[in-house]
Motif scaffolding. Structure first.
Motif, PDB file in Angstrom:
ATOM      1  N   LYS A  29      19.525 -11.890   8.542  1.00  0.00           N
ATOM      2  CA  LYS A  29      19.349 -11.779   7.091  1.00  0.00           C
ATOM      3  C   LYS A  29      18.087 -10.972   6.768  1.00  0.00           C
ATOM      4  O   LYS A  29      18.089 -10.130   5.885  1.00  0.00           O
ATOM      5  CB  LYS A  29      19.274 -13.168   6.459  1.00  0.00           C
ATOM      6  CG  LYS A  29      20.588 -13.896   6.508  1.00  0.00           C
ATOM      7  CD  LYS A  29      20.463 -15.310   6.007  1.00  0.00           C
ATOM      8  CE  LYS A  29      21.780 -16.044   6.199  1.00  0.00           C
ATOM      9  NZ  LYS A  29      21.681 -17.455   5.976  1.00  0.00           N
ATOM     10  N   GLU A  30      17.033 -11.237   7.524  1.00  0.00           N
ATOM     11  CA  GLU A  30      15.770 -10.518   7.333  1.00  0.00           C
ATOM     12  C   GLU A  30      15.921  -9.037   7.679  1.00  0.00           C
ATOM     13  O   GLU A  30      15.412  -8.164   6.985  1.00  0.00           O
ATOM     14  CB  GLU A  30      14.694 -11.153   8.218  1.00  0.00           C
ATOM     15  CG  GLU A  30      13.348 -10.503   8.141  1.00  0.00           C
ATOM     16  CD  GLU A  30      12.384 -11.109   9.134  1.00  0.00           C
ATOM     17  OE1 GLU A  30      11.551 -10.352   9.647  1.00  0.00           O
ATOM     18  OE2 GLU A  30      12.460 -12.327   9.402  1.00  0.00           O
ATOM     19  N   ALA A  32      18.454  -7.154   7.415  1.00  0.00           N
ATOM     20  CA  ALA A  32      19.267  -6.426   6.435  1.00  0.00           C
ATOM     21  C   ALA A  32      18.408  -5.736   5.383  1.00  0.00           C
ATOM     22  O   ALA A  32      18.836  -4.769   4.762  1.00  0.00           O
ATOM     23  CB  ALA A  32      20.262  -7.373   5.778  1.00  0.00           C
ATOM     24  N   THR A  33      17.186  -6.193   5.194  1.00  0.00           N
ATOM     25  CA  THR A  33      16.318  -5.629   4.169  1.00  0.00           C
ATOM     26  C   THR A  33      15.399  -4.520   4.695  1.00  0.00           C
ATOM     27  O   THR A  33      14.685  -3.905   3.927  1.00  0.00           O
ATOM     28  CB  THR A  33      15.431  -6.728   3.538  1.00  0.00           C
ATOM     29  OG1 THR A  33      14.564  -7.250   4.548  1.00  0.00           O
ATOM     30  CG2 THR A  33      16.278  -7.840   2.945  1.00  0.00           C
ATOM     31  N   LYS A  34      15.450  -4.253   6.003  1.00  0.00           N
ATOM     32  CA  LYS A  34      14.548  -3.256   6.594  1.00  0.00           C
ATOM     33  C   LYS A  34      15.293  -1.965   6.887  1.00  0.00           C
ATOM     34  O   LYS A  34      16.506  -1.951   7.017  1.00  0.00           O
ATOM     35  CB  LYS A  34      13.963  -3.807   7.896  1.00  0.00           C
ATOM     36  CG  LYS A  34      13.124  -5.033   7.666  1.00  0.00           C
ATOM     37  CD  LYS A  34      12.519  -5.513   8.941  1.00  0.00           C
ATOM     38  CE  LYS A  34      11.697  -6.753   8.614  1.00  0.00           C
ATOM     39  NZ  LYS A  34      10.523  -6.858   9.377  1.00  0.00           N
ATOM     40  N   ASP A  35      14.525  -0.871   7.026  1.00  0.00           N
ATOM     41  CA  ASP A  35      15.178   0.381   7.394  1.00  0.00           C
ATOM     42  C   ASP A  35      15.535   0.350   8.876  1.00  0.00           C
ATOM     43  O   ASP A  35      15.025  -0.451   9.645  1.00  0.00           O
ATOM     44  CB  ASP A  35      14.345   1.607   7.018  1.00  0.00           C
ATOM     45  CG  ASP A  35      13.102   1.791   7.871  1.00  0.00           C
ATOM     46  OD1 ASP A  35      13.165   1.533   9.087  1.00  0.00           O
ATOM     47  OD2 ASP A  35      12.075   2.226   7.329  1.00  0.00           O
ATOM     48  N   GLU A  36      16.424   1.234   9.284  1.00  0.00           N
ATOM     49  CA  GLU A  36      17.005   1.194  10.623  1.00  0.00           C
ATOM     50  C   GLU A  36      15.971   1.244  11.740  1.00  0.00           C
ATOM     51  O   GLU A  36      16.059   0.510  12.717  1.00  0.00           O
ATOM     52  CB  GLU A  36      17.992   2.342  10.781  1.00  0.00           C
ATOM     53  CG  GLU A  36      18.721   2.311  12.093  1.00  0.00           C
ATOM     54  CD  GLU A  36      19.737   3.424  12.220  1.00  0.00           C
ATOM     55  OE1 GLU A  36      20.030   3.774  13.368  1.00  0.00           O
ATOM     56  OE2 GLU A  36      20.216   3.935  11.204  1.00  0.00           O
ATOM     57  N   ARG A  39      14.216  -2.087  12.024  1.00  0.00           N
ATOM     58  CA  ARG A  39      15.111  -3.189  12.395  1.00  0.00           C
ATOM     59  C   ARG A  39      15.229  -3.359  13.899  1.00  0.00           C
ATOM     60  O   ARG A  39      15.147  -4.473  14.404  1.00  0.00           O
ATOM     61  CB  ARG A  39      16.510  -2.982  11.812  1.00  0.00           C
ATOM     62  CG  ARG A  39      16.577  -3.217  10.341  1.00  0.00           C
ATOM     63  CD  ARG A  39      17.985  -3.237   9.870  1.00  0.00           C
ATOM     64  NE  ARG A  39      18.568  -1.901   9.939  1.00  0.00           N
ATOM     65  CZ  ARG A  39      19.710  -1.563   9.391  1.00  0.00           C
ATOM     66  NH1 ARG A  39      20.431  -2.462   8.750  1.00  0.00           N
ATOM     67  NH2 ARG A  39      20.161  -0.333   9.479  1.00  0.00           N
TER      68      ARG A  39
END
Length: 81
Positions: A29-30, A32-36, A39
Motif C-alpha cells: 500500500k505504501e 503504491a504512492t511512490k515513484d517507480e 519503490r
C-alpha cells in the motif's frame, strides 16, 4: 553479496521465526504512492528477505522459475499495484 542472497533464499518456512519476517501488505500500500525508482529500492530494504515474508498472518516462500531474476519478479510485484 551473492552469498547473502543465497542465505536469504535458503530460509526454510518450517523453521523460520514468524516474528523475524516482514508483512508486505502495508508495504504494498505504501509503495503504491511512490515513484517507480524509489519503490524498488525501498521495497527490498523494508521487506529484508524478498524470498520469505508475511502476507497478513501467512508465511510466504517465493521461488522463481529458471531464467527469471529476483529483480524481475520484484518489479512485476510492484507494477501489479
Amino acid at each position: 553479496m551473492h552469498d547473502e542472497w543465497e542465505r536469504l533464499k535458503a530460509v526454510d518456512i518450517r523453521t523460520v521465526r514468524k516474528e523475524e519476517l516482514v508483512d508486505i501488505e502495508p508495504l504494498l500500500k505504501e509503495m503504491a504512492t511512490k515513484d517507480e525508482t524509489d519503490r524498488k529500492a525501498d521495497f527490498i530494504r523494508k521487506v529484508k528477505n524478498p524470498y520469505c515474508f508475511l502476507v497478513g498472518d501467512v508465511i510466504v516462500k517465493s521461488t522463481f522459475t529458471e531464467g527469471a531474476t529476483l529483480k524481475q519478479r520484484v518489479q512485476e510485484l510492484i507494477e501489479s499495484l
